[in-house]
Motif scaffolding. Structure first.
Motif, PDB file in Angstrom:
ATOM      1  N   ASP A   1     -34.430 -43.804  11.839  1.00 44.77           N
ATOM      2  CA  ASP A   1     -32.988 -43.647  11.997  1.00 44.77           C
ATOM      3  C   ASP A   1     -32.286 -44.270  10.795  1.00 44.77           C
ATOM      4  OD1 ASP A   1     -30.569 -43.151  13.843  1.00 44.77           O
ATOM      5  OD2 ASP A   1     -30.372 -45.278  13.321  1.00 44.77           O
ATOM      6  N   GLY A   2     -31.399 -43.533  10.195  1.00 42.75           N
ATOM      7  CA  GLY A   2     -30.726 -43.992   8.990  1.00 42.75           C
ATOM      8  C   GLY A   2     -29.832 -45.201   9.185  1.00 42.75           C
ATOM      9  N   ARG A   3     -29.220 -45.331  10.333  1.00 37.90           N
ATOM     10  CA  ARG A   3     -28.306 -46.447  10.559  1.00 37.90           C
ATOM     11  C   ARG A   3     -29.029 -47.709  11.028  1.00 37.90           C
ATOM     12  NH1 ARG A   3     -22.742 -45.288  12.930  1.00 37.90           N
ATOM     13  NH2 ARG A   3     -22.665 -44.334  10.896  1.00 37.90           N
ATOM     14  N   THR A   4     -29.914 -47.589  12.005  1.00 41.40           N
ATOM     15  CA  THR A   4     -30.595 -48.777  12.534  1.00 41.40           C
ATOM     16  C   THR A   4     -31.808 -49.151  11.710  1.00 41.40           C
ATOM     17  OG1 THR A   4     -32.039 -47.528  14.023  1.00 41.40           O
ATOM     18  CG2 THR A   4     -29.891 -48.235  14.906  1.00 41.40           C
ATOM     19  N   GLY A   5     -32.433 -48.177  11.071  1.00 40.77           N
ATOM     20  CA  GLY A   5     -33.650 -48.424  10.309  1.00 40.77           C
ATOM     21  C   GLY A   5     -34.896 -48.439  11.169  1.00 40.77           C
TER      22      GLY A   5
ATOM     23  N   ARG B   1     -40.198 -49.831  15.126  1.00 42.17           N
ATOM     24  CA  ARG B   1     -40.352 -50.803  14.039  1.00 42.17           C
ATOM     25  C   ARG B   1     -39.551 -50.302  12.852  1.00 42.17           C
ATOM     26  NH1 ARG B   1     -46.709 -51.008  13.190  1.00 42.17           N
ATOM     27  NH2 ARG B   1     -46.353 -48.782  13.439  1.00 42.17           N
ATOM     28  N   THR B   2     -39.227 -51.218  11.943  1.00 48.34           N
ATOM     29  CA  THR B   2     -38.632 -50.805  10.685  1.00 48.34           C
ATOM     30  C   THR B   2     -39.751 -50.321   9.766  1.00 48.34           C
ATOM     31  OG1 THR B   2     -38.855 -52.978   9.643  1.00 48.34           O
ATOM     32  CG2 THR B   2     -36.797 -52.550  10.873  1.00 48.34           C
ATOM     33  N   LEU B   3     -39.395 -49.647   8.716  1.00 49.67           N
ATOM     34  CA  LEU B   3     -40.398 -49.169   7.766  1.00 49.67           C
ATOM     35  C   LEU B   3     -41.183 -50.346   7.193  1.00 49.67           C
ATOM     36  CD1 LEU B   3     -41.660 -46.838   6.189  1.00 49.67           C
ATOM     37  CD2 LEU B   3     -39.812 -47.067   4.513  1.00 49.67           C
TER      38      LEU B   3
ATOM     39  N   LYS C   1     -30.169 -50.487  20.969  1.00 48.94           N
ATOM     40  CA  LYS C   1     -29.422 -50.240  19.735  1.00 48.94           C
ATOM     41  C   LYS C   1     -29.572 -48.785  19.300  1.00 48.94           C
ATOM     42  CE  LYS C   1     -28.530 -52.547  15.372  1.00 48.94           C
ATOM     43  NZ  LYS C   1     -28.912 -53.642  14.493  1.00 48.94           N
ATOM     44  N   LEU C   2     -30.779 -48.258  19.380  1.00 51.42           N
ATOM     45  CA  LEU C   2     -31.029 -46.867  19.002  1.00 51.42           C
ATOM     46  C   LEU C   2     -30.347 -45.923  19.988  1.00 51.42           C
ATOM     47  CD1 LEU C   2     -32.515 -45.379  16.755  1.00 51.42           C
ATOM     48  CD2 LEU C   2     -34.500 -45.266  18.235  1.00 51.42           C
TER      49      LEU C   2
END
Length: 67
Positions: free
Chosen positions: A14-18, A25-27, A54-55
């Motif tokens: 997701d571009g906003r939450t990452g 997980r984040t990248l 959040k997502l």
């Protein structure tokens, strides 16, 4: 016993939450998973509920913007 990866082979960030929409997980977290210790892995796994919220909130906002 080592904490297993939460990866479900559905990688889309997701571009906003990452967050990955599959494993939340984040990248950076996904890339570092094999190198980080179990305490860090547990923190990521235990944060899943907050990340889902959040997502989910992000998705609701996105859907309202479309209407």
């Amino acid at each position: 016993m080592a904490v297993q990866s939460p990866c479900v082979s559905l990688c889309h960030f997701d571009g906003r939450t990452g967050f990955c929409t599959g494993c939340l997980r984040t990248l950076e977290e996904a890339r570092a998973w094999k190198k980080i210790g179990d305490p860090a892995r547990h923190r990521i796994i235990n944060d899943r509920t907050r990340r889902e919220g959040k997502l989910s909130a992000r998705a609701k906002t996105k859907n309202q913007d479309v209407k």
